[in-house]
Design an enzyme around this catalytic site. Sequence first.
Site, short mmCIF file in Angstrom:
data_model
loop_
_atom_site.label_atom_id
_atom_site.label_comp_id
_atom_site.label_asym_id
_atom_site.label_seq_id
_atom_site.Cartn_x
_atom_site.Cartn_y
_atom_site.Cartn_z
N HIS A 60 0.91 -1.24 -0.36
CA HIS A 60 -0.15 0.22 -0.24
C HIS A 60 0.90 1.36 0.11
CE1 HIS A 60 0.76 -0.36 4.17
NE2 HIS A 60 0.42 0.51 4.10
N ASP A 64 5.20 5.30 5.54
CA ASP A 64 6.53 4.21 6.15
C ASP A 64 6.69 2.69 4.63
OD1 ASP A 64 4.08 3.91 7.20
OD2 ASP A 64 4.52 2.22 8.22
N HIS A 137 -6.98 -2.08 6.10
CA HIS A 137 -6.88 -0.92 6.70
C HIS A 137 -7.11 0.12 6.89
CE1 HIS A 137 -2.66 0.15 8.76
NE2 HIS A 137 -1.96 0.87 6.91
#
Length: 251
Positions: A60, A64, A137
């Site tokens: 994704h 990070d 998520h």
Amino acid sequence: MEVTFLGTGSAMPTGDRAQTGLLVTHDDRRLLVDCGSGVLHRLAATEAGYEAVHTVLLTHLHLDHVSDLLPLLKARWLAGEDHLEVVGPLGTKELLDDLLSVHDYLDGRVDLRVREIVADEHVTLSGFGVESRETRHSMDGLAYRFAADPEGDAEFVFSGDTEAFEGLARFAEDCRVVAHDCSFPDSVDVDGHPTASQLGEAFADSSVDHLYLTHLYPHTDGKHEQLCASVADRFDGEIHVARDGLRIEIS
């Protein structure tokens, strides 16, 4: 197939853990999965180095997981490598276009190819067979199953960032090894990531042999035994806390 954990940390990095990145290898084939902050340095310390990695697969687009993409592109250009492929969910091309519009001196330095995929696709990347599954998520993302050969049986699953749920555990069936987000201990109330108990519950009936806990926030520091015990309340396989630099051979 061999998997090297380059980064096992999160958006709150520690001195011991870079942000997310995995290197999947088989013979002379290499596939980088995610490219968060610090991953390029970890990759440079491997036998392959960044020169030998031609394809990056993204779970994704959170920072990070992508922040070392342009540093990787620049390092490959300076090393004389002439191409890079980036594959990821919808939005990957827009992300790369936006990054290159800011750092426009890098545009055209290498042959950059961007490919977007969606859930339930089966693709071939760097000679690996890769299947995708939608995650849960705060941003749309994909989990992946990896086979050493396009028509071979999958051996390894990486969850990316996601809540733990039975559908993902079923996606991992018949794979010996799974690396799964286990961001927080049970004391933290969180959405979009699992706690250790939630992970163990989701994989309670799984046939997976080895479950590696990764994407660890600083909240888990000093609590690794507790994490493993919470997962083990429901999951019968072997449980491991991943660390940067850990290499596992999957046969």
